[in-house]
Write a protein that holds these residues in place. Structure first.
Motif, PDB file in Angstrom:
ATOM      1  N   ARG A  14      -2.244   0.302  -9.723  1.00 38.46           N
ATOM      2  CA  ARG A  14      -4.429   0.543  -8.956  1.00 38.46           C
ATOM      3  C   ARG A  14      -5.047  -0.502  -8.378  1.00 38.46           C
ATOM      4  O   ARG A  14      -4.874  -1.663  -9.019  1.00 38.46           O
ATOM      5  CB  ARG A  14      -4.576   1.212  -9.886  1.00 38.46           C
ATOM      6  CG  ARG A  14      -3.920   2.565  -9.959  1.00 38.46           C
ATOM      7  CD  ARG A  14      -4.399   3.459 -11.181  1.00 38.46           C
ATOM      8  NE  ARG A  14      -5.407   4.118 -10.918  1.00 38.46           N
ATOM      9  CZ  ARG A  14      -5.448   5.462  -9.851  1.00 38.46           C
ATOM     10  NH1 ARG A  14      -4.575   5.568  -9.109  1.00 38.46           N
ATOM     11  NH2 ARG A  14      -6.759   6.069  -9.032  1.00 38.46           N
ATOM     12  N   GLY A  29      -8.645   5.031   0.442  1.00 39.20           N
ATOM     13  CA  GLY A  29      -7.790   5.899   0.119  1.00 39.20           C
ATOM     14  C   GLY A  29      -6.903   7.134   0.506  1.00 39.20           C
ATOM     15  O   GLY A  29      -8.837   7.944   1.097  1.00 39.20           O
ATOM     16  N   PRO A  30      -6.282   8.376   0.090  1.00 41.26           N
ATOM     17  CA  PRO A  30      -6.503  10.025   1.166  1.00 41.26           C
ATOM     18  C   PRO A  30      -7.360  10.333   0.181  1.00 41.26           C
ATOM     19  O   PRO A  30      -7.653  10.216  -1.195  1.00 41.26           O
ATOM     20  CB  PRO A  30      -4.701  10.441   0.718  1.00 41.26           C
ATOM     21  CG  PRO A  30      -4.311   9.881  -0.153  1.00 41.26           C
ATOM     22  CD  PRO A  30      -5.287   7.896  -0.359  1.00 41.26           C
ATOM     23  N   GLU A  31      -7.579  11.622   0.821  1.00 41.32           N
ATOM     24  CA  GLU A  31      -9.329  12.711  -0.403  1.00 41.32           C
ATOM     25  C   GLU A  31      -8.395  13.377  -0.414  1.00 41.32           C
ATOM     26  O   GLU A  31      -6.930  13.286  -0.546  1.00 41.32           O
ATOM     27  CB  GLU A  31      -9.450  12.894   1.193  1.00 41.32           C
ATOM     28  CG  GLU A  31     -10.717  12.459   1.947  1.00 41.32           C
ATOM     29  CD  GLU A  31     -11.391  13.168   3.119  1.00 41.32           C
ATOM     30  OE1 GLU A  31     -10.901  14.021   3.268  1.00 41.32           O
ATOM     31  OE2 GLU A  31     -12.428  12.392   3.040  1.00 41.32           O
ATOM     32  N   GLY A  39       0.576  -1.076  -0.014  1.00 43.13           N
ATOM     33  CA  GLY A  39      -0.322   0.226   0.226  1.00 43.13           C
ATOM     34  C   GLY A  39       1.545   1.058  -0.041  1.00 43.13           C
ATOM     35  O   GLY A  39       0.803   2.320  -0.690  1.00 43.13           O
ATOM     36  N   GLU A  40       1.937   1.410  -0.131  1.00 46.78           N
ATOM     37  CA  GLU A  40       2.883   2.035   0.153  1.00 46.78           C
ATOM     38  C   GLU A  40       3.618   1.734  -0.568  1.00 46.78           C
ATOM     39  O   GLU A  40       4.535   0.757  -0.434  1.00 46.78           O
ATOM     40  CB  GLU A  40       3.272   2.689   1.484  1.00 46.78           C
ATOM     41  CG  GLU A  40       1.571   3.217   2.447  1.00 46.78           C
ATOM     42  CD  GLU A  40       2.000   3.623   4.122  1.00 46.78           C
ATOM     43  OE1 GLU A  40       3.491   4.170   4.525  1.00 46.78           O
ATOM     44  OE2 GLU A  40       1.285   3.738   4.859  1.00 46.78           O
ATOM     45  N   ARG A  55      -8.157  -1.365  -5.220  1.00 44.94           N
ATOM     46  CA  ARG A  55      -8.416  -0.462  -3.354  1.00 44.94           C
ATOM     47  C   ARG A  55      -8.128  -2.020  -2.366  1.00 44.94           C
ATOM     48  O   ARG A  55      -8.108  -3.565  -3.075  1.00 44.94           O
ATOM     49  CB  ARG A  55     -10.270  -0.508  -3.734  1.00 44.94           C
ATOM     50  CG  ARG A  55     -10.844  -1.548  -4.377  1.00 44.94           C
ATOM     51  CD  ARG A  55     -12.645  -1.300  -4.237  1.00 44.94           C
ATOM     52  NE  ARG A  55     -12.990  -1.892  -3.899  1.00 44.94           N
ATOM     53  CZ  ARG A  55     -13.702  -2.557  -4.875  1.00 44.94           C
ATOM     54  NH1 ARG A  55     -13.704  -2.105  -5.942  1.00 44.94           N
ATOM     55  NH2 ARG A  55     -14.762  -3.137  -5.092  1.00 44.94           N
ATOM     56  N   ARG A 108      -8.620  -0.050   3.406  1.00 47.53           N
ATOM     57  CA  ARG A 108      -8.423   1.179   3.722  1.00 47.53           C
ATOM     58  C   ARG A 108      -8.912   2.267   2.587  1.00 47.53           C
ATOM     59  O   ARG A 108      -8.219   2.127   1.652  1.00 47.53           O
ATOM     60  CB  ARG A 108      -7.191   0.991   4.290  1.00 47.53           C
ATOM     61  CG  ARG A 108      -7.092   0.845   5.519  1.00 47.53           C
ATOM     62  CD  ARG A 108      -5.455   0.891   5.824  1.00 47.53           C
ATOM     63  NE  ARG A 108      -4.438   0.905   4.727  1.00 47.53           N
ATOM     64  CZ  ARG A 108      -3.467   1.762   4.605  1.00 47.53           C
ATOM     65  NH1 ARG A 108      -3.573   2.694   6.316  1.00 47.53           N
ATOM     66  NH2 ARG A 108      -2.460   2.223   3.977  1.00 47.53           N
ATOM     67  N   THR A 138     -12.733  11.131  -2.684  1.00 46.46           N
ATOM     68  CA  THR A 138     -12.280  10.308  -2.822  1.00 46.46           C
ATOM     69  C   THR A 138     -11.954   9.213  -3.492  1.00 46.46           C
ATOM     70  O   THR A 138     -13.004   8.284  -4.099  1.00 46.46           O
ATOM     71  CB  THR A 138     -12.984   9.232  -1.011  1.00 46.46           C
ATOM     72  OG1 THR A 138     -13.299  10.333  -0.300  1.00 46.46           O
ATOM     73  CG2 THR A 138     -11.702   8.413  -0.545  1.00 46.46           C
ATOM     74  N   ASN A 147      -6.693   3.579  -5.834  1.00 49.65           N
ATOM     75  CA  ASN A 147      -5.400   4.024  -5.425  1.00 49.65           C
ATOM     76  C   ASN A 147      -3.931   3.485  -5.756  1.00 49.65           C
ATOM     77  O   ASN A 147      -4.009   2.252  -6.285  1.00 49.65           O
ATOM     78  CB  ASN A 147      -5.236   3.798  -3.495  1.00 49.65           C
ATOM     79  CG  ASN A 147      -6.503   4.810  -3.298  1.00 49.65           C
ATOM     80  OD1 ASN A 147      -6.840   5.607  -3.731  1.00 49.65           O
ATOM     81  ND2 ASN A 147      -7.114   4.181  -2.235  1.00 49.65           N
ATOM     82  N   ASP A 148      -3.274   4.215  -5.553  1.00 57.49           N
ATOM     83  CA  ASP A 148      -1.607   3.327  -6.046  1.00 57.49           C
ATOM     84  C   ASP A 148      -1.587   2.463  -5.105  1.00 57.49           C
ATOM     85  O   ASP A 148      -0.808   2.392  -4.260  1.00 57.49           O
ATOM     86  CB  ASP A 148      -1.127   4.877  -6.280  1.00 57.49           C
ATOM     87  CG  ASP A 148      -0.786   5.342  -7.489  1.00 57.49           C
ATOM     88  OD1 ASP A 148      -1.873   5.347  -8.384  1.00 57.49           O
ATOM     89  OD2 ASP A 148      -0.673   6.377  -7.653  1.00 57.49           O
ATOM     90  N   LYS A 149      -0.760   1.715  -5.366  1.00 54.11           N
ATOM     91  CA  LYS A 149      -0.058   0.235  -4.924  1.00 54.11           C
ATOM     92  C   LYS A 149       1.017  -0.768  -5.830  1.00 54.11           C
ATOM     93  O   LYS A 149       1.538  -0.181  -6.558  1.00 54.11           O
ATOM     94  CB  LYS A 149      -1.268  -0.563  -4.267  1.00 54.11           C
ATOM     95  CG  LYS A 149      -2.201  -0.589  -3.336  1.00 54.11           C
ATOM     96  CD  LYS A 149      -3.636  -1.449  -3.586  1.00 54.11           C
ATOM     97  CE  LYS A 149      -4.706  -1.094  -2.762  1.00 54.11           C
ATOM     98  NZ  LYS A 149      -4.293  -0.135  -1.725  1.00 54.11           N
TER      99      LYS A 149
END
Length: 109
Positions: A34, A41-43, A9-10, A36, A39, A54, A58-60
């Motif tokens: 990308r 993702g960041p807003e 995730g990071e 989900r 959690r 939102t 998200n990028d992974k």
């Protein structure tokens, strides 16, 4: 042989890669993907900050490595110690063939 697939995730890719090099794991495939997960993702503030969005995906980061069975616990330990958020998947590899040399099995890795 085993295939280790890690979804992060990071971006902890470099820390994991450097530690895997130290134990002789040289071949990695790394992709930015990308998706989900549990959690959100960041807003993201859109329209000059007046709207909050939102994103659904998200990028992974995905790391893939083929290893010998005996290294499974050591590799998983390194990933857990150097990654912050994500999942590790382990699969059996039935056959591996090197296209250039024709070698098969553990000789390909």
């Amino acid at each position: 042989m085993l295939k280790i697939e890690v979804i992060l995730g990071e971006n902890d890719v470099m820390a994991i890669s450097e530690e895997l090099k130290k134990i002789g794991i040289g071949g990695l495939t790394v992709s930015k993907v990308r998706g989900r997960g549990k959690r959100p993702g960041p807003e993201i503030h859109a329209s000059k900050g007046s709207e909050i969005f939102t994103p659904q995906f998200n990028d992974k980061y995905r790391i893939e490595a083929i290893i010998v069975d005996a290294m499974e616990d050591e590799v998983i330990g390194i990933i857990k110690d150097n990654g912050r958020v994500g999942k590790i998947f382990v699969s059996q590899i039935l056959r591996a063939v090197d296209i250039a040399t024709g070698d098969e099995g553990e000789n390909t890795i």
